[in-house]
Design an enzyme around this catalytic site. Structure first.
Site, mmCIF file in Angstrom:
data_model
loop_
_atom_site.group_PDB
_atom_site.id
_atom_site.type_symbol
_atom_site.label_atom_id
_atom_site.label_comp_id
_atom_site.label_asym_id
_atom_site.label_seq_id
_atom_site.Cartn_x
_atom_site.Cartn_y
_atom_site.Cartn_z
ATOM 1 N N GLN B 130 -55.171 34.131 5.322
ATOM 2 C CA GLN B 130 -54.073 33.379 6.811
ATOM 3 C C GLN B 130 -53.433 34.701 7.968
ATOM 4 O OE1 GLN B 130 -52.396 30.471 5.757
ATOM 5 N NE2 GLN B 130 -52.484 30.018 8.113
ATOM 6 N N GLY B 131 -54.748 35.383 9.003
ATOM 7 C CA GLY B 131 -53.685 36.137 9.485
ATOM 8 C C GLY B 131 -53.054 35.466 10.750
ATOM 9 N N SER B 133 -49.305 34.533 10.759
ATOM 10 C CA SER B 133 -47.449 34.975 11.092
ATOM 11 C C SER B 133 -48.156 36.187 11.835
ATOM 12 C CB SER B 133 -46.933 34.951 10.381
ATOM 13 O OG SER B 133 -47.240 33.870 9.657
ATOM 14 N N SER B 165 -50.565 37.063 2.488
ATOM 15 C CA SER B 165 -50.815 37.095 1.636
ATOM 16 C C SER B 165 -52.408 37.516 0.968
ATOM 17 C CB SER B 165 -50.337 35.111 0.724
ATOM 18 O OG SER B 165 -49.509 35.072 1.182
ATOM 19 N N GLU B 248 -54.594 18.340 5.663
ATOM 20 C CA GLU B 248 -54.533 19.050 4.374
ATOM 21 C C GLU B 248 -53.160 18.648 3.627
ATOM 22 O OE1 GLU B 248 -56.646 21.054 3.345
ATOM 23 O OE2 GLU B 248 -57.897 19.615 4.094
ATOM 24 N N SER B 368 -41.876 25.590 8.130
ATOM 25 C CA SER B 368 -40.463 25.830 6.813
ATOM 26 C C SER B 368 -39.537 24.000 7.135
ATOM 27 C CB SER B 368 -39.401 26.859 7.728
ATOM 28 O OG SER B 368 -38.592 25.637 8.668
HETATM 29 C C1 LIG Z 1 -44.515 33.677 0.388
HETATM 30 C C2 LIG Z 1 -45.307 33.245 1.915
HETATM 31 C C3 LIG Z 1 -46.138 33.710 2.015
HETATM 32 C C4 LIG Z 1 -47.060 33.569 3.339
HETATM 33 N N1 LIG Z 1 -48.308 34.267 3.407
HETATM 34 C C5 LIG Z 1 -48.066 34.136 4.631
HETATM 35 C C6 LIG Z 1 -49.980 34.271 5.156
HETATM 36 O O1 LIG Z 1 -51.044 34.553 4.373
HETATM 37 N N2 LIG Z 1 -50.151 33.781 6.695
HETATM 38 C C7 LIG Z 1 -49.326 34.067 7.588
HETATM 39 O O2 LIG Z 1 -49.651 33.739 8.591
HETATM 40 N N3 LIG Z 1 -48.461 33.832 7.603
HETATM 41 C C8 LIG Z 1 -47.568 33.776 5.532
HETATM 42 N N4 LIG Z 1 -46.570 33.810 6.074
HETATM 43 C C9 LIG Z 1 -45.247 33.280 6.697
HETATM 44 C C10 LIG Z 1 -44.916 32.358 6.746
HETATM 45 O O3 LIG Z 1 -45.733 31.254 7.801
HETATM 46 C C11 LIG Z 1 -43.714 32.351 8.204
HETATM 47 O O4 LIG Z 1 -42.901 32.358 6.921
HETATM 48 C C12 LIG Z 1 -42.977 30.936 8.442
HETATM 49 O O5 LIG Z 1 -43.493 30.421 9.509
HETATM 50 C C13 LIG Z 1 -41.865 31.406 8.909
HETATM 51 O O6 LIG Z 1 -41.547 32.707 10.030
HETATM 52 P P1 LIG Z 1 -40.366 33.303 9.400
HETATM 53 O O7 LIG Z 1 -40.729 34.198 8.195
HETATM 54 O O8 LIG Z 1 -40.849 34.385 10.802
HETATM 55 O O9 LIG Z 1 -38.903 32.657 9.723
HETATM 56 P P2 LIG Z 1 -38.330 32.105 11.147
HETATM 57 O O10 LIG Z 1 -39.171 31.582 11.719
HETATM 58 O O11 LIG Z 1 -37.851 33.479 11.642
HETATM 59 O O12 LIG Z 1 -37.322 31.087 10.340
HETATM 60 C C14 LIG Z 1 -35.959 31.753 10.166
HETATM 61 C C15 LIG Z 1 -35.338 30.345 9.885
HETATM 62 O O13 LIG Z 1 -35.083 29.745 11.293
HETATM 63 C C16 LIG Z 1 -35.141 28.724 10.784
HETATM 64 N N5 LIG Z 1 -36.148 28.220 12.260
HETATM 65 C C17 LIG Z 1 -37.362 28.818 12.674
HETATM 66 N N6 LIG Z 1 -36.898 27.907 13.829
HETATM 67 C C18 LIG Z 1 -36.311 26.850 13.980
HETATM 68 C C19 LIG Z 1 -36.190 25.837 15.050
HETATM 69 N N7 LIG Z 1 -36.412 25.337 15.949
HETATM 70 N N8 LIG Z 1 -35.297 24.841 14.536
HETATM 71 C C20 LIG Z 1 -34.530 25.283 13.509
HETATM 72 N N9 LIG Z 1 -34.944 26.230 12.708
HETATM 73 C C21 LIG Z 1 -35.329 26.909 12.804
HETATM 74 C C22 LIG Z 1 -37.066 28.537 9.709
HETATM 75 O O14 LIG Z 1 -36.624 27.097 9.230
HETATM 76 C C23 LIG Z 1 -36.034 30.302 8.924
HETATM 77 O O15 LIG Z 1 -34.401 29.023 8.224
HETATM 78 C C24 LIG Z 1 -45.955 33.176 4.366
HETATM 79 C C25 LIG Z 1 -44.577 33.127 4.296
HETATM 80 C C26 LIG Z 1 -43.622 33.530 2.736
HETATM 81 C C27 LIG Z 1 -42.730 33.149 2.560
#
Ligand SMILES: Cc1cc2nc3c(=O)[nH]c(=O)nc-3n(C[C@H](O)[C@H](O)[C@H](O)COP(=O)(O)OP(=O)(O)OC[C@H]3O[C@@H](n4cnc5c(N)ncnc54)[C@H](O)[C@@H]3O)c2cc1C
Lengths: 357, 392
Positions: B130-131, B133, B165, B248, B368
């Site tokens: 899944q592309g 993020s 992933s 889902e 999250s």
């Molecule tokens: C194990 C794993 C597998 C993954 N697999 C995939 C995948 O296959 N494909 C894909 O596309 N993505 C994948 N992801 C990405 C995942 O969707 C993102 O990590 C997630 O959306 C959070 O984005 P970020 O990591 O940039 O964190 P950020 O968005 O930067 O968040 C950092 C912190 O800030 C908090 N935060 C952010 N915005 C707000 C807000 N508005 N209010 C309050 N708190 C906030 C968050 O809760 C978090 O604690 C994966 C992530 C993990 C950990």
């Protein structure tokens, strides 16, 4: 499997809710009787509706929301027993005229031909009969309410006296009835009341968060409060399914006296008791906090609900005892087999094993 | 309200249970293969397992027969899931295909896409990644920069994805890319099917804290794909993804509840062997048992609602909060119970090492916990909209 409310149950909810709304003063007996509520759990042969705990939960939840439950839980639970034992009382039962009061806490023990024990009763004069569990919850005793000396207790709820009653009567004088699972059923209905009361606290909170402004915006626009609200929403949904499942499981065990169903019903009550009283109280406490100073006043409606939730909740046993009982069931079903500690809520059939349920 | 299963449903449960008892790979221990082998060997075993599961008729339970599914109802789906969880069966390594791609294609894909892709997912001919993020678009997914530009009857893709992933072995990717710069960020995105073998794609691994090669960076440089690879109407990628994801959230990995219960059971067995469960710990475990039961009640409720044709909306966000928290609680309990044995070379320690480190991600991905709470507060409870994306 269909674990959701039926259309009939939805309709029951709206008519009961409307009745409580119209009658905020607490004189809804006639209207409730017209809906057949007092005969909800009375067999059709006795002129009742012959429904189950799932429906009674709907009624108590709405009563809890309206803050008008009083002694409705035990009155509904005993209605069929009284109608059967005293047929000439049947009409009065269905009209809501045969009220019973169950203690908030305490049971009696039977020894040497006497029934003895100390129980705490709220609304001691609200019913004609006091109904108390005996020993292991298989039997209850109906005692004429007028007969006892009452010793006062601190008033937790503004509108209700709580009293201590010292019971010591010869078994021969007492009206003993076999009513298995009475304590569990009463717990389910009291938790339904807690659910309704907690829901109302939350409704008040969300309303206030939209209405009250500070720093030029609704306080509910602040993420710190939004997230508390979201977590509370989750807690409420947990409360809801915990109570409704316990009722549905109990109804299922009543319909079919099968070992697995009975065990599931017992476990569902343990789950409910381990979760609902504490969580309902946390929801009420959160509601006070979200209101600021106004939430802490005697006059604001929260007060009545918080006190009721605290009163009912503390009488349902400690969460840790219920959690221990759940642990015991769980470890006994595991490969090694745990060491049991006695649990307060005994299985209906002596069956006690953990299933997927 | 009825919580009982029909005799046919119970018989089906028995049938699934005994099939699993006979067919589960014997060297699979939830901590991976035991004794441990290479990640590739593990991957092979998992692919083979999913193929056998499908051959036996136990995957795609509620999907239409026309597209390779079993055409059974949601209750049967729940039953199979509960048995898979209770047997601690291996989890899918094609979750993106199963939980995201197939449901999206079944809901907005063309007939051709449905007939081609859905059965291939079930047969494990294709595995998906899944592309979505990007480095600067995590929670705020609408700020993605990856672009798809039209060129004749092709699309040309440029940009970078991260946390992808399974991209190191998947042969397909579902890609969210910007297709329109002239509308609001939420409206100008589209979903594409991209074959990972297409020239211009580079995959760079990122090692997960759990020690495994789980996710990746994926770079797209002038990647050319056919027009037929667009999923659903142009510029509606966000809407489609959000709608399907909402649904889902309530139906995927129904096995989780039973699986978590088995994890707890394994911990209790271990602790009973070691004979060191004091009352405080017992009560804590009992509390987790209560929450696991409540989680099951929610599953039953959502399945019942789906069965009667109800729409599942954003309220299902509470499930994500519930399970991710609960799983982290179980993982922490494992730390406490294993104690100094946390680094033992034993299947149970290996299992809970994996669970502990993996579960830390569960409150982050798929929205999250903070994002789920925002959704509940604003869309379900109707509290005022708060954070807005600042400076576009
Ligand atoms: C194990 C794993 C597998 C993954 N697999 C995939 C995948 O296959 N494909 C894909 O596309 N993505 C994948 N992801 C990405 C995942 O969707 C993102 O990590 C997630 O959306 C959070 O984005 P970020 O990591 O940039 O964190 P950020 O968005 O930067 O968040 C950092 C912190 O800030 C908090 N935060 C952010 N915005 C707000 C807000 N508005 N209010 C309050 N708190 C906030 C968050 O809760 C978090 O604690 C994966 C992530 C993990 C950990």
């Amino acid at each position: 499997m269909n674990f959701q409310q039926s259309l009939e149950q939805d309709m029951l909810r709206s008519s009961v809710a409307a009745t409580f709304d119209r009658d905020a003063a607490g004189r809804g007996d006639t209207a409730l009787a017209e809906l057949g509520i007092f005969g909800l759990l009375v067999a059709e042969a006795n002129g009742g509706l012959g429904l189950g705990l799932a429906e009674a939960v709907v009624v108590l939840q709405e009563a809890g929301r309206a803050g008008l439950a009083g002694t409705l839980a035990e009155t509904l639970l005993l209605a069929d027993t009284i109608a059967t034992a005293v047929p000439e009382q049947c009409e009065a039962v269905l009209a809501g005229g045969a009220r019973v009061v169950a203690p908030l806490s305490g049971t009696l023990t039977r020894a040497n031909g006497r029934l003895r024990g100390k129980v705490t009763i709220q609304h001691p004069r609200a019913g004609d009969w006091i109904v108390v569990g005996v020993d292991d919850d298989a039997e209850i005793v109906l005692l004429p309410a007028s007969r006892f000396e009452l010793a006062g207790r601190a008033r937790i709820e503004a509108e209700a006296d709580a009293c201590e009653v010292n019971v010591d009567v010869p078994v021969a004088d007492a009206r003993l009835v076999r009513l298995q699972g009475f304590a569990d059923r009463l717990a389910i209905l009291r938790c339904a009341e807690l659910l309704g009361a907690a829901e109302h606290c939350f409704t008040l909170s969300v309303g206030y968060m939209n209405e009250r402004t500070q720093f030029g915006q609704a306080i509910g626009a602040n993420q710190a409060l939004k997230h508390i609200a979201a977590d509370t929403y989750l807690s409420l949904e947990n409360l809801r399914v915990a109570v409704e499942y316990a009722a549905a499981a109990s109804d299922a065990a009543d319909r079919e006296d099968e070992e697995a169903l009975c065990a599931a019903a017992v476990k569902a009550v343990q789950v409910m008791l381990a979760y609902v009283p504490n969580t309902a109280r946390e929801i009420a406490e959160t509601a006070i906090h979200l209101h600021g100073g106004i939430g802490l006043t005697w006059e604001y409606p929260l007060n009545v609900y918080v006190r009721r939730i605290v009163r009912l909740g503390t009488a349902l046993g400690t969460a840790s005892a219920h959690r221990l009982a759940l642990y015991d069931g769980f470890s006994r079903s595991s490969k090694v087999g745990g060491k049991a500690t006695p649990s307060s809520h005994l299985p209906r059939n002596g069956a006690h094993h953990d299933s997927a349920l | 309200m009825d919580i009982t299963f029909t005799p046919q449903q119970q018989a089906y449960r028995e049938q699934v249970r005994s099939w699993l008892a006979e067919n589960l790979p014997s060297n699979w221990t939830q901590g991976g293969l035991w004794p441990a082998q290479s990640e590739e060997a593990e991957q092979e075993l998992l692919i083979d397992w999913e193929r056998r599961l499908y051959a036996a008729g136990y995957s795609g339970i509620a999907w239409p027969k026309d597209y390779g599914g079993q055409g059974r109802d949601h209750v049967d789906d729940l039953i199979v899931n509960e048995e898979l969880g209770a047997a601690s069966a291996p989890e899918s390594i094609n979750t993106i295909g199963r939980e995201l791609v197939a449901p999206i294609i079944l809901s907005v894909g063309t007939e051709e896409q449905k007939r081609h892709y859905v059965p291939r997912i079930l047969r494990m001919d294709d595995t998906w990644c899944q592309g979505f993020s990007e480095p600067n678009a995590g929670s705020d997914l609408a700020s993605i920069k990856t672009r798809a530009r039209r060129s004749g009857d092709k699309w040309i893709i440029n940009g970078q994805k991260i946390w992808t992933s399974y991209a190191h072995f998947a042969n397909h990717c579902i890609l969210l890319a910007r297709t329109n710069m002239d509308v609001s960020p939420y409206r100008g995105m589209s979903l594409f099917i991209v074959k990972m073998e297409t020239p211009g794609i580079e995959v760079r691994p990122i090692r997960h804290m759990n020690g495994l090669r789980h996710f990746n960076e994926v770079f797209f440089t002038d990647v050319e794909i056919d027009d037929g690879m667009l999923i659903g109407p142009l510029d509606t990628g966000w809407k489609v993804a959000v709608e399907v994801l909402g649904f889902e959230r309530a139906t995927t990995r129904l096995y989780r509840q039973a699986r978590f219960t088995e994890e707890l059971r394994a911990l209790v067995d271990y602790a009973l062997d070691a004979d060191d469960v004091g009352d405080a710990l017992r009560a804590e475990i009992g509390g987790i048992v209560a929450e696991l039961s409540i989680m099951r009640y929610h599953n039953l409720r959502f399945i019942s609602r789906l069965s009667s044709g109800a729409r599942i909306g954003e309220e299902a966000s509470f499930l994500k909060l519930l399970w991710s928290n609960l799983h982290q609680k179980i993982a922490r309990l494992a730390l406490e119970l294993l104690g100094p044995e946390f680094d033992a070379l034993s299947p149970i320690a290996e299992r809970f090492r994996r669970i502990y480190f993996t579960s830390r991600g569960e409150t982050i991905y798929a929205g999250s916990s903070q994002i789920q709470r925002n959704i509940l507060a604003e869309r379900v409870l109707g509290l005022p909209r708060g954070e807005r994306r600042v400076g576009q």
